[in-house]
Design an enzyme around this catalytic site. Structure first.
Site, PDB file in Angstrom:
ATOM      1  N   TYR A  89       0.680  -1.154   0.005  1.00  0.00           N
ATOM      2  CA  TYR A  89      -0.027   0.130   0.143  1.00  0.00           C
ATOM      3  C   TYR A  89       1.083   1.215   0.101  1.00  0.00           C
ATOM      4  CZ  TYR A  89      -3.162  -3.785   1.795  1.00  0.00           C
ATOM      5  OH  TYR A  89      -3.958  -4.901   1.980  1.00  0.00           O
ATOM      6  N   GLU A 108     -10.461 -10.443   7.253  1.00  0.00           N
ATOM      7  CA  GLU A 108      -9.587 -10.780   5.795  1.00  0.00           C
ATOM      8  C   GLU A 108     -10.720 -11.472   4.895  1.00  0.00           C
ATOM      9  OE1 GLU A 108      -5.095 -11.805   7.153  1.00  0.00           O
ATOM     10  OE2 GLU A 108      -6.493 -13.658   7.517  1.00  0.00           O
ATOM     11  N   GLU A 165      -4.537 -13.646   1.365  1.00  0.00           N
ATOM     12  CA  GLU A 165      -5.697 -13.414   2.522  1.00  0.00           C
ATOM     13  C   GLU A 165      -6.586 -14.940   2.469  1.00  0.00           C
ATOM     14  OE1 GLU A 165      -5.034 -11.728   4.605  1.00  0.00           O
ATOM     15  OE2 GLU A 165      -4.575  -9.602   3.610  1.00  0.00           O
TER      16      GLU A 165
END
Length: 355
Positions: A131, A191, A225
Protein backbone atom coordinates in the site's frame (compact mmCIF):
# COMPACT_ATOMS: atom_id res chain seq x y z
CA UNK A 1 -3.55 -23.52 31.97
CA UNK A 2 -2.96 -20.64 34.41
CA UNK A 3 -5.64 -18.59 36.14
CA UNK A 4 -6.27 -14.90 36.60
CA UNK A 5 -8.74 -14.14 39.39
CA UNK A 6 -10.49 -17.43 38.72
CA UNK A 7 -10.43 -17.07 34.90
CA UNK A 8 -8.67 -19.89 33.07
CA UNK A 9 -5.99 -18.45 30.77
CA UNK A 10 -4.10 -20.13 27.98
CA UNK A 11 -0.58 -21.02 29.01
CA UNK A 12 2.25 -19.24 27.24
CA UNK A 13 4.69 -21.60 25.58
CA UNK A 14 8.30 -22.06 26.57
CA UNK A 15 10.72 -21.73 23.67
CA UNK A 16 11.90 -25.30 24.02
CA UNK A 17 10.79 -28.28 26.05
CA UNK A 18 13.42 -30.91 25.08
CA UNK A 19 11.88 -33.69 27.18
CA UNK A 20 8.56 -33.40 25.31
CA UNK A 21 7.76 -35.18 22.00
CA UNK A 22 8.94 -33.63 18.74
CA UNK A 23 5.56 -34.29 17.17
CA UNK A 24 3.13 -32.04 19.02
CA UNK A 25 0.21 -33.75 20.71
CA UNK A 26 -1.95 -30.66 20.27
CA UNK A 27 -1.95 -27.21 18.70
CA UNK A 28 -3.12 -25.25 21.76
CA UNK A 29 -3.04 -28.01 24.38
CA UNK A 30 -0.85 -31.02 24.82
CA UNK A 31 2.90 -31.40 24.70
CA UNK A 32 5.60 -30.36 22.23
CA UNK A 33 9.36 -30.00 22.39
CA UNK A 34 9.43 -26.92 20.19
CA UNK A 35 11.67 -28.64 17.64
CA UNK A 36 10.19 -28.67 14.14
CA UNK A 37 10.53 -31.77 11.96
CA UNK A 38 8.25 -31.34 8.94
CA UNK A 39 8.41 -35.12 8.40
CA UNK A 40 6.79 -35.73 11.77
CA UNK A 41 3.89 -33.29 12.30
CA UNK A 42 0.44 -33.55 13.83
CA UNK A 43 -1.62 -32.79 10.70
CA UNK A 44 -0.34 -33.30 7.15
CA UNK A 45 -2.34 -30.31 5.93
CA UNK A 46 0.00 -28.05 7.88
CA UNK A 47 2.82 -28.77 5.44
CA UNK A 48 0.49 -28.15 2.48
CA UNK A 49 -0.39 -24.75 3.91
CA UNK A 50 3.25 -23.92 4.62
CA UNK A 51 4.25 -24.89 1.08
CA UNK A 52 1.45 -22.81 -0.39
CA UNK A 53 2.54 -19.77 1.61
CA UNK A 54 6.10 -20.15 0.28
CA UNK A 55 4.88 -20.65 -3.29
CA UNK A 56 2.85 -17.47 -3.01
CA UNK A 57 5.83 -15.31 -2.06
CA UNK A 58 5.99 -11.94 -3.83
CA UNK A 59 7.41 -8.46 -3.33
CA UNK A 60 5.70 -5.16 -4.17
CA UNK A 61 8.75 -3.98 -6.12
CA UNK A 62 8.13 -6.80 -8.63
CA UNK A 63 4.98 -5.01 -9.81
CA UNK A 64 5.54 -2.13 -12.22
CA UNK A 65 3.71 1.10 -11.39
CA UNK A 66 4.85 2.91 -14.55
CA UNK A 67 1.49 2.67 -16.30
CA UNK A 68 -0.40 3.56 -13.12
CA UNK A 69 1.63 6.76 -12.79
CA UNK A 70 0.79 7.69 -16.37
CA UNK A 71 -2.92 7.02 -15.89
CA UNK A 72 -3.30 8.60 -12.47
CA UNK A 73 -3.78 12.14 -13.73
CA UNK A 74 -6.42 10.94 -16.19
CA UNK A 75 -8.69 9.51 -13.49
CA UNK A 76 -11.72 11.44 -12.31
CA UNK A 77 -10.96 13.40 -9.11
CA UNK A 78 -13.66 11.52 -7.15
CA UNK A 79 -12.22 8.18 -8.27
CA UNK A 80 -8.76 9.34 -7.22
CA UNK A 81 -10.03 10.29 -3.77
CA UNK A 82 -11.80 6.97 -3.25
CA UNK A 83 -8.81 5.07 -4.61
CA UNK A 84 -6.58 6.62 -1.95
CA UNK A 85 -9.05 6.40 0.93
CA UNK A 86 -9.78 2.73 0.32
CA UNK A 87 -6.08 1.95 -0.01
CA UNK A 88 -5.31 3.73 3.26
CA UNK A 89 -8.16 1.87 4.96
CA UNK A 90 -6.63 -1.43 3.81
CA UNK A 91 -3.33 -0.38 5.33
CA UNK A 92 -5.07 0.26 8.63
CA UNK A 93 -6.72 -3.16 8.65
CA UNK A 94 -3.56 -5.06 7.76
CA UNK A 95 -1.63 -3.13 10.42
CA UNK A 96 -3.71 -5.02 13.00
CA UNK A 97 -2.81 -8.44 11.71
CA UNK A 98 0.95 -8.67 12.19
CA UNK A 99 1.00 -7.81 15.93
CA UNK A 100 -2.13 -9.89 16.61
CA UNK A 101 -0.64 -12.97 14.95
CA UNK A 102 2.50 -12.52 17.02
CA UNK A 103 0.36 -12.43 20.18
CA UNK A 104 -1.41 -15.65 19.15
CA UNK A 105 1.95 -17.30 18.47
CA UNK A 106 2.78 -17.05 22.17
CA UNK A 107 0.14 -19.70 22.90
CA UNK A 108 0.71 -22.13 20.01
CA UNK A 109 2.25 -25.43 21.06
CA UNK A 110 2.65 -26.97 17.60
CA UNK A 111 5.88 -25.73 15.93
CA UNK A 112 4.42 -26.31 12.44
CA UNK A 113 1.55 -23.92 13.19
CA UNK A 114 4.04 -21.44 14.63
CA UNK A 115 5.98 -21.54 11.36
CA UNK A 116 2.80 -20.95 9.33
CA UNK A 117 1.58 -18.04 11.44
CA UNK A 118 5.05 -16.47 11.43
CA UNK A 119 4.88 -16.48 7.63
CA UNK A 120 1.36 -15.04 7.73
CA UNK A 121 2.65 -12.19 9.90
CA UNK A 122 5.43 -11.53 7.41
CA UNK A 123 2.93 -11.50 4.53
CA UNK A 124 0.80 -8.94 6.33
CA UNK A 125 3.87 -6.71 6.56
CA UNK A 126 4.35 -7.13 2.81
CA UNK A 127 0.75 -6.09 2.26
CA UNK A 128 1.37 -2.91 4.23
CA UNK A 129 4.50 -2.29 2.20
CA UNK A 130 2.51 -2.71 -1.00
CA UNK A 131 0.00 0.00 0.00
CA UNK A 132 2.88 2.34 0.80
CA UNK A 133 4.51 1.41 -2.52
CA UNK A 134 1.37 2.37 -4.46
CA UNK A 135 0.95 5.61 -2.52
CA UNK A 136 4.57 6.63 -2.99
CA UNK A 137 4.17 6.06 -6.72
CA UNK A 138 1.20 8.41 -6.97
CA UNK A 139 1.19 11.10 -4.27
CA UNK A 140 3.69 12.97 -2.04
CA UNK A 141 4.33 11.97 1.56
CA UNK A 142 2.43 14.93 3.01
CA UNK A 143 -0.74 13.81 1.22
CA UNK A 144 -0.22 10.28 2.53
CA UNK A 145 0.03 11.60 6.09
CA UNK A 146 -3.21 13.54 5.63
CA UNK A 147 -4.98 10.40 4.43
CA UNK A 148 -3.85 8.37 7.42
CA UNK A 149 -4.96 11.12 9.80
CA UNK A 150 -8.36 11.22 8.09
CA UNK A 151 -8.86 7.45 8.17
CA UNK A 152 -7.78 7.21 11.82
CA UNK A 153 -10.57 9.60 12.85
CA UNK A 154 -13.21 8.63 10.25
CA UNK A 155 -16.45 7.73 12.14
CA UNK A 156 -17.41 4.94 9.74
CA UNK A 157 -13.93 3.44 9.85
CA UNK A 158 -13.97 3.51 13.66
CA UNK A 159 -17.43 1.90 13.74
CA UNK A 160 -16.37 -0.73 11.23
CA UNK A 161 -13.11 -1.64 12.92
CA UNK A 162 -14.25 -1.45 16.56
CA UNK A 163 -15.61 -5.04 16.86
CA UNK A 164 -12.34 -6.46 15.54
CA UNK A 165 -10.06 -4.16 17.56
CA UNK A 166 -12.05 -4.87 20.72
CA UNK A 167 -11.94 -8.65 20.19
CA UNK A 168 -8.20 -8.61 19.53
CA UNK A 169 -7.53 -6.44 22.57
CA UNK A 170 -9.68 -8.67 24.82
CA UNK A 171 -7.55 -11.63 23.80
CA UNK A 172 -4.30 -9.73 24.40
CA UNK A 173 -5.49 -8.52 27.82
CA UNK A 174 -7.04 -11.83 28.88
CA UNK A 175 -5.91 -14.76 26.69
CA UNK A 176 -8.63 -17.29 27.45
CA UNK A 177 -9.74 -20.00 25.01
CA UNK A 178 -13.04 -18.15 24.57
CA UNK A 179 -11.33 -14.87 23.75
CA UNK A 180 -9.02 -16.63 21.30
CA UNK A 181 -12.06 -18.20 19.63
CA UNK A 182 -13.70 -14.78 19.29
CA UNK A 183 -10.51 -13.16 17.97
CA UNK A 184 -10.12 -15.86 15.30
CA UNK A 185 -13.73 -15.39 14.13
CA UNK A 186 -13.14 -11.65 13.85
CA UNK A 187 -9.92 -12.30 11.92
CA UNK A 188 -11.98 -14.29 9.42
CA UNK A 189 -14.26 -11.27 9.02
CA UNK A 190 -11.35 -8.91 8.53
CA UNK A 191 -9.72 -10.97 5.80
CA UNK A 192 -12.77 -12.75 4.39
CA UNK A 193 -15.43 -9.99 4.40
CA UNK A 194 -13.96 -6.53 4.98
CA UNK A 195 -11.47 -6.50 2.11
CA UNK A 196 -13.93 -7.23 -0.65
CA UNK A 197 -15.20 -3.74 -1.46
CA UNK A 198 -11.56 -2.80 -1.97
CA UNK A 199 -10.94 -5.85 -4.14
CA UNK A 200 -14.01 -5.08 -6.26
CA UNK A 201 -13.07 -1.41 -6.62
CA UNK A 202 -9.52 -2.09 -7.85
CA UNK A 203 -10.53 -5.07 -9.99
CA UNK A 204 -13.15 -2.89 -11.64
CA UNK A 205 -10.45 -0.42 -12.63
CA UNK A 206 -8.24 -3.27 -13.78
CA UNK A 207 -10.87 -4.75 -16.08
CA UNK A 208 -11.00 -1.34 -17.79
CA UNK A 209 -7.20 -1.54 -18.18
CA UNK A 210 -6.80 1.25 -15.64
CA UNK A 211 -4.30 1.16 -12.75
CA UNK A 212 -3.40 -2.42 -13.60
CA UNK A 213 -0.28 -2.41 -11.43
CA UNK A 214 -2.37 -1.68 -8.35
CA UNK A 215 -5.01 -4.23 -9.38
CA UNK A 216 -2.33 -6.88 -9.89
CA UNK A 217 -0.91 -6.21 -6.44
CA UNK A 218 -4.41 -6.46 -4.95
CA UNK A 219 -4.83 -9.87 -6.62
CA UNK A 220 -1.70 -11.09 -4.83
CA UNK A 221 -2.96 -9.76 -1.50
CA UNK A 222 -6.35 -11.37 -2.18
CA UNK A 223 -4.79 -14.76 -2.67
CA UNK A 224 -2.67 -14.46 0.48
CA UNK A 225 -5.75 -13.56 2.50
CA UNK A 226 -7.64 -16.59 1.19
CA UNK A 227 -4.93 -18.89 2.53
CA UNK A 228 -5.02 -17.00 5.82
CA UNK A 229 -8.72 -17.16 6.53
CA UNK A 230 -8.98 -20.77 5.39
CA UNK A 231 -6.26 -21.77 7.83
CA UNK A 232 -7.75 -19.64 10.59
CA UNK A 233 -11.01 -21.57 10.10
CA UNK A 234 -9.00 -24.77 10.56
CA UNK A 235 -7.52 -23.40 13.78
CA UNK A 236 -11.00 -22.56 15.05
CA UNK A 237 -12.08 -26.16 14.49
CA UNK A 238 -8.95 -27.48 16.23
CA UNK A 239 -9.43 -25.05 19.13
CA UNK A 240 -13.00 -26.25 19.62
CA UNK A 241 -11.83 -29.86 19.46
CA UNK A 242 -9.11 -29.32 22.06
CA UNK A 243 -11.41 -27.24 24.27
CA UNK A 244 -14.78 -29.00 23.93
CA UNK A 245 -16.32 -26.54 26.38
CA UNK A 246 -16.28 -24.04 23.48
CA UNK A 247 -18.75 -26.18 21.58
CA UNK A 248 -21.88 -24.34 22.68
CA UNK A 249 -24.98 -23.03 20.98
CA UNK A 250 -23.91 -19.58 22.14
CA UNK A 251 -20.63 -19.81 20.22
CA UNK A 252 -22.36 -21.08 17.09
CA UNK A 253 -24.68 -18.08 17.36
CA UNK A 254 -21.63 -15.88 17.95
CA UNK A 255 -20.25 -16.95 14.56
CA UNK A 256 -23.55 -16.19 12.82
CA UNK A 257 -23.97 -12.86 14.60
CA UNK A 258 -20.38 -11.75 14.05
CA UNK A 259 -20.30 -12.60 10.36
CA UNK A 260 -23.77 -11.07 9.91
CA UNK A 261 -22.60 -7.85 11.58
CA UNK A 262 -19.48 -7.77 9.39
CA UNK A 263 -21.68 -8.06 6.29
CA UNK A 264 -23.84 -5.12 7.39
CA UNK A 265 -20.76 -3.01 8.19
CA UNK A 266 -19.22 -3.81 4.80
CA UNK A 267 -22.46 -2.76 3.10
CA UNK A 268 -22.47 0.48 5.09
CA UNK A 269 -18.84 1.08 4.15
CA UNK A 270 -19.61 0.53 0.47
CA UNK A 271 -22.37 3.15 0.65
CA UNK A 272 -20.05 5.53 2.49
CA UNK A 273 -17.28 5.14 -0.05
CA UNK A 274 -19.16 4.85 -3.34
CA UNK A 275 -22.79 5.75 -2.69
CA UNK A 276 -22.50 9.24 -4.19
CA UNK A 277 -20.38 8.12 -7.16
CA UNK A 278 -21.84 4.68 -7.81
CA UNK A 279 -22.44 5.33 -11.51
CA UNK A 280 -19.10 7.08 -11.96
CA UNK A 281 -17.30 4.20 -10.22
CA UNK A 282 -19.22 1.75 -12.45
CA UNK A 283 -20.08 -0.54 -9.52
CA UNK A 284 -23.64 -1.64 -8.79
CA UNK A 285 -23.81 -1.55 -5.00
CA UNK A 286 -26.93 -3.72 -4.83
CA UNK A 287 -25.02 -6.33 -6.81
CA UNK A 288 -22.05 -5.88 -4.47
CA UNK A 289 -24.26 -6.35 -1.41
CA UNK A 290 -25.51 -9.65 -2.82
CA UNK A 291 -21.89 -10.62 -3.46
CA UNK A 292 -20.95 -9.97 0.18
CA UNK A 293 -23.83 -12.18 1.33
CA UNK A 294 -22.64 -14.87 -1.09
CA UNK A 295 -19.13 -14.65 0.42
CA UNK A 296 -20.51 -14.73 3.97
CA UNK A 297 -22.26 -18.01 3.18
CA UNK A 298 -18.93 -19.43 1.99
CA UNK A 299 -17.20 -18.32 5.18
CA UNK A 300 -19.92 -19.99 7.27
CA UNK A 301 -19.54 -23.23 5.35
CA UNK A 302 -15.83 -23.22 6.27
CA UNK A 303 -17.02 -23.64 9.87
CA UNK A 304 -19.44 -26.37 8.87
CA UNK A 305 -22.45 -24.09 9.32
CA UNK A 306 -25.49 -23.45 7.16
CA UNK A 307 -25.99 -20.40 4.97
CA UNK A 308 -27.17 -17.21 6.63
CA UNK A 309 -28.35 -15.59 3.42
CA UNK A 310 -30.07 -16.61 0.22
CA UNK A 311 -28.37 -19.61 -1.37
CA UNK A 312 -26.81 -17.95 -4.40
CA UNK A 313 -26.33 -20.70 -6.98
CA UNK A 314 -23.94 -18.50 -8.96
CA UNK A 315 -21.68 -15.63 -8.06
CA UNK A 316 -24.13 -12.66 -8.01
CA UNK A 317 -21.44 -10.28 -9.30
CA UNK A 318 -20.70 -11.98 -12.65
CA UNK A 319 -18.01 -9.61 -13.89
CA UNK A 320 -15.77 -10.23 -10.88
CA UNK A 321 -15.68 -13.98 -11.53
CA UNK A 322 -12.38 -13.61 -13.40
CA UNK A 323 -10.88 -12.24 -10.20
CA UNK A 324 -12.91 -14.03 -7.52
CA UNK A 325 -11.79 -16.58 -4.92
CA UNK A 326 -11.79 -19.60 -7.22
CA UNK A 327 -9.97 -17.90 -10.10
CA UNK A 328 -7.39 -16.14 -7.91
CA UNK A 329 -6.76 -19.41 -6.11
CA UNK A 330 -5.75 -21.41 -9.17
CA UNK A 331 -2.50 -19.73 -10.09
CA UNK A 332 -0.31 -16.70 -9.50
CA UNK A 333 -1.19 -14.91 -12.71
CA UNK A 334 -1.14 -11.24 -13.57
CA UNK A 335 -4.76 -10.97 -14.69
CA UNK A 336 -4.39 -7.43 -15.90
CA UNK A 337 -1.10 -7.38 -17.81
CA UNK A 338 -1.47 -11.02 -18.89
CA UNK A 339 2.04 -12.01 -17.81
CA UNK A 340 2.25 -15.56 -16.54
CA UNK A 341 3.63 -15.85 -13.03
CA UNK A 342 2.56 -19.41 -12.35
CA UNK A 343 3.66 -21.21 -9.22
CA UNK A 344 2.50 -24.50 -7.73
CA UNK A 345 -1.24 -24.80 -8.09
CA UNK A 346 -3.57 -25.51 -5.22
CA UNK A 347 -5.43 -28.79 -5.39
CA UNK A 348 -8.36 -30.33 -3.60
CA UNK A 349 -5.93 -32.34 -1.49
CA UNK A 350 -4.73 -29.08 0.05
CA UNK A 351 -8.15 -28.39 1.48
CA UNK A 352 -8.64 -25.10 -0.41
CA UNK A 353 -11.27 -26.34 -2.85
CA UNK A 354 -14.10 -24.67 -0.93
CA UNK A 355 -12.80 -21.15 -0.40
Amino acid sequence: MSTKQGVKLLKKIRLLEPTMPTRATGVFKGEASGFLNWNDILYEKFYDVYTQVLNNFWKPSQVSMVQDKKQWGELDKNIQDKFLEILTMLSGLDSLQTPTLIEILKFIKDPAVKAILANFAQQESIHNESYSYVNSSLIPLERQKELFKKIQSHPQVIKRNKPIVDAYQRFVDEPTPQHLFEALIHSTNLEGIYFYLAFAFYYNLGRQQLMTGTATMISYIHRDEMVHFDFIATLVQILMYEYPELNTEENVQFIYDTIGKAVELEKEWSEEMLGDIEEKADIDLDEFHDYIEYLANKRLRMFGLDNLYEDYKENPMPWIKTFDDESINLTKTDFFEQKSRTYAQVSTSNGFDEL
